[in-house]
Design an enzyme around this catalytic site. Structure first.
Site, PDB file in Angstrom:
ATOM      1  N   CYS A   1      49.315  42.205  25.975  1.00  0.00           N
ATOM      2  CA  CYS A   1      48.029  41.894  26.664  1.00  0.00           C
ATOM      3  C   CYS A   1      48.395  41.285  28.020  1.00  0.00           C
ATOM      4  O   CYS A   1      48.838  40.289  27.939  1.00  0.00           O
ATOM      5  CB  CYS A   1      46.940  41.253  25.908  1.00  0.00           C
TER       6      CYS A   1
ATOM      7  N   CYS B   1      33.146  33.881  29.815  1.00  0.00           N
ATOM      8  CA  CYS B   1      34.945  34.048  30.046  1.00  0.00           C
ATOM      9  C   CYS B   1      35.229  32.860  30.570  1.00  0.00           C
ATOM     10  O   CYS B   1      34.848  32.504  31.814  1.00  0.00           O
ATOM     11  CB  CYS B   1      34.984  35.277  30.662  1.00  0.00           C
TER      12      CYS B   1
ATOM     13  N   CYS C   1      40.056  35.185  38.490  1.00  0.00           N
ATOM     14  CA  CYS C   1      39.463  36.316  38.288  1.00  0.00           C
ATOM     15  C   CYS C   1      37.969  36.008  39.280  1.00  0.00           C
ATOM     16  O   CYS C   1      37.450  34.863  39.359  1.00  0.00           O
ATOM     17  CB  CYS C   1      38.955  36.669  37.027  1.00  0.00           C
TER      18      CYS C   1
ATOM     19  N   CYS D   1      40.587  36.885  23.558  1.00  0.00           N
ATOM     20  CA  CYS D   1      39.852  37.740  24.604  1.00  0.00           C
ATOM     21  C   CYS D   1      39.252  36.482  25.302  1.00  0.00           C
ATOM     22  O   CYS D   1      38.372  35.603  24.769  1.00  0.00           O
ATOM     23  CB  CYS D   1      39.091  38.649  24.019  1.00  0.00           C
TER      24      CYS D   1
ATOM     25  N   CYS E   1      31.751  36.472  34.960  1.00  0.00           N
ATOM     26  CA  CYS E   1      31.018  36.615  33.835  1.00  0.00           C
ATOM     27  C   CYS E   1      31.072  35.404  33.020  1.00  0.00           C
ATOM     28  O   CYS E   1      32.053  34.398  32.822  1.00  0.00           O
ATOM     29  CB  CYS E   1      31.987  37.618  32.738  1.00  0.00           C
TER      30      CYS E   1
ATOM     31  N   GLU F   1      48.693  34.402  32.426  1.00  0.00           N
ATOM     32  CA  GLU F   1      49.055  34.459  30.844  1.00  0.00           C
ATOM     33  C   GLU F   1      49.101  35.827  30.389  1.00  0.00           C
ATOM     34  O   GLU F   1      48.357  36.502  31.023  1.00  0.00           O
ATOM     35  CB  GLU F   1      47.986  33.621  30.170  1.00  0.00           C
TER      36      GLU F   1
HETATM   37  N1  SAH Z   1      38.129  42.149  33.607  1.00  0.00           N
HETATM   38  C1  SAH Z   1      38.564  43.185  32.629  1.00  0.00           C
HETATM   39  C2  SAH Z   1      39.752  42.768  31.815  1.00  0.00           C
HETATM   40  C3  SAH Z   1      39.512  41.374  31.153  1.00  0.00           C
HETATM   41  S1  SAH Z   1      39.431  42.079  29.503  1.00  0.00           S
HETATM   42  C4  SAH Z   1      37.358  43.401  31.740  1.00  0.00           C
HETATM   43  O1  SAH Z   1      36.339  42.897  31.937  1.00  0.00           O
HETATM   44  O2  SAH Z   1      37.354  44.197  30.940  1.00  0.00           O
HETATM   45  C5  SAH Z   1      38.952  40.496  28.704  1.00  0.00           C
HETATM   46  C6  SAH Z   1      37.934  41.022  27.546  1.00  0.00           C
HETATM   47  O3  SAH Z   1      37.343  39.711  26.763  1.00  0.00           O
HETATM   48  C7  SAH Z   1      36.889  41.543  28.125  1.00  0.00           C
HETATM   49  O4  SAH Z   1      36.235  42.379  27.477  1.00  0.00           O
HETATM   50  C8  SAH Z   1      35.743  40.413  28.392  1.00  0.00           C
HETATM   51  O5  SAH Z   1      34.282  40.682  28.417  1.00  0.00           O
HETATM   52  C9  SAH Z   1      36.032  39.739  26.945  1.00  0.00           C
HETATM   53  N2  SAH Z   1      35.904  38.390  26.730  1.00  0.00           N
HETATM   54  C10 SAH Z   1      35.762  37.463  27.928  1.00  0.00           C
HETATM   55  N3  SAH Z   1      35.215  36.258  27.553  1.00  0.00           N
HETATM   56  C11 SAH Z   1      35.277  36.442  25.976  1.00  0.00           C
HETATM   57  C12 SAH Z   1      34.969  35.404  24.969  1.00  0.00           C
HETATM   58  N4  SAH Z   1      34.773  34.263  25.206  1.00  0.00           N
HETATM   59  N5  SAH Z   1      34.885  36.019  23.785  1.00  0.00           N
HETATM   60  C13 SAH Z   1      35.398  37.156  23.540  1.00  0.00           C
HETATM   61  N6  SAH Z   1      35.632  38.240  24.451  1.00  0.00           N
HETATM   62  C14 SAH Z   1      35.438  37.666  25.807  1.00  0.00           C
END
Ligand code: SAH
Length: 350
Positions: A106, A120, A113, A338, A117, A93
């Protein structure tokens, strides 16, 4: 049936050599390369300054393995999410985010992935493969075209904040960025590109050594190992002191300020010691903090902290001279915000 080679896997010189080898001019290779990368055509028949004979020759010998926007969804706030189908049927996406001053793409760097985390949605997919440089580039071109078509505005910024960990696919991400910034590609300035990482110390040092010209964002979420360990398993192998040391190295080499992305969750990182730890962490390397709104993913064990806590974070950071802003999420109604990228249409992944 013989599988045709993807012409986009060849360099400009290789394409030129091909034409010379078949008795044509090197210049023909230049023209083809321009069609592929500058004009982004996906069909040899659209290369209209080539003779029919040449076009047929290309069709008989090569394929153009471009990506295809399988489904486009538009949010009530103007955000557009593309489900992008790759040549092998897998889907990633990417998102177009319009604001008053910018249009940001983006983009994803991996299918799924592997980082896990806990907050996420992308983590719930297992990582299936790295994207090729042209699959990353194509996502940008698709969004650039949508920006022009739907907003009559140019694409201004690119963030590697889609699916996947860009620094686990470093070589291909770098190659894609080279093409995006090259005059033979999109000619965009690297200053308008940000790569976001979970914070892999070794790779941050490598980027610094490579003297990359784009910006760095780190998904921090906590400056305390005990907390970060519990929500981001990568921290167990790659603790905060190593991360910080790599960021110091990054700053010395690049003189570029780091952006920290940070979500504040109820009962997780909403205490005074969390705020104090972040302030201390930020003082070590010139940085700014984006407090991002939490976008609930389906299982709901994380909850956005009280707005008062966000204000306490902002107050403490600004009092210490650190720029901090609250970022409101975009595209939530279409799961484009995000951490929400997770292929609700996952079944189409074979
Ligand atoms: N793997 C990389 C790129 C992904 S960026 C990284 O971790 O930076 C996606 C961003 O959204 C990251 O900052 C991640 O921590 C954040 N993110 C993930 N899940 C989220 C959520 N449920 N709400 C808000 N931000 C989130």
């Amino acid at each position: 049936m013989e599988i045709k080679k993807d012409i986009r896997a060849f360099t400009k010189d290789q394409i030129k050599e091909h034409f010379v080898a078949i008795g044509d001019k090197a210049f023909r290779g230049q023209q083809v390369h321009e069609w592929l990368w500058k004009k982004g055509v996906v069909d040899f028949d659209d290369m209209t300054n080539l003779s029919l004979e040449i076009r047929n020759h290309l069709k008989a010998n090569f394929a153009i393995n471009h990506v295809r926007v399988d489904e486009m969804q538009k949010s009530s706030d103007g955000t557009i999410k593309n489900a992008v189908q790759l040549h092998d049927g897998k889907i990633v996406e990417s998102v177009l985010i319009p604001t008053e001053k910018r249009i940001t793409a983006c983009v994803s760097s991996q299918v799924g992935c592997s980082l896990d985390c806990h907050f996420c949605a992308t983590a719930q997919l297992k990582r299936m493969r790295n994207l090729n440089p042209d699959e990353i580039y194509d996502q940008v071109v698709a969004i650039k075209n949508e920006a022009e078509e739907y907003y009559q505005r140019p694409l201004t910024n690119i963030v590697f904040m889609g699916m996947g960990e860009p620094l686990m696919n470093y070589k291909n991400v770098l190659e894609a960025i080279d093409k995006i910034t090259s005059d033979e590609g999109l000619g965009m300035s690297p200053k308008r590109i940000t790569v976001s990482t979970v914070g892999l110390a070794k790779m941050i040092k490598k980027m610094a050594d490579d003297e990359v010209k784009f910006n760095l964002a780190v998904s921090l979420h906590s400056a305390r190992d005990s907390v970060r360990d519990s929500i981001m398993p990568i921290n167990l192998k790659n603790p905060l002191n190593q991360l910080l040391e790599s960021l110091e190295y990054w700053y010395i080499k690049t003189k570029k300020r780091v952006t920290y992305e940070y979500v504040v969750w109820k009962d997780i990182n909403d205490k005074k010691e969390d705020i104090d730890a972040l302030v201390k962490f930020c003082k070590r390397v010139p940085s700014k903090v984006n407090l991002i709104e939490y976008n609930p993913i389906d299982d709901g064990q994380f909850q956005q902290a009280d707005p008062v806590v966000l204000q306490n974070y902002i107050k403490a950071l600004t009092a210490n001279g650190i720029v901090a802003k609250v970022r409101i999420s975009r595209g939530k109604d279409i799961d484009a915000a995000c951490g929400q990228l997770a292929n609700k249409n996952e079944l189409s992944i074979s």
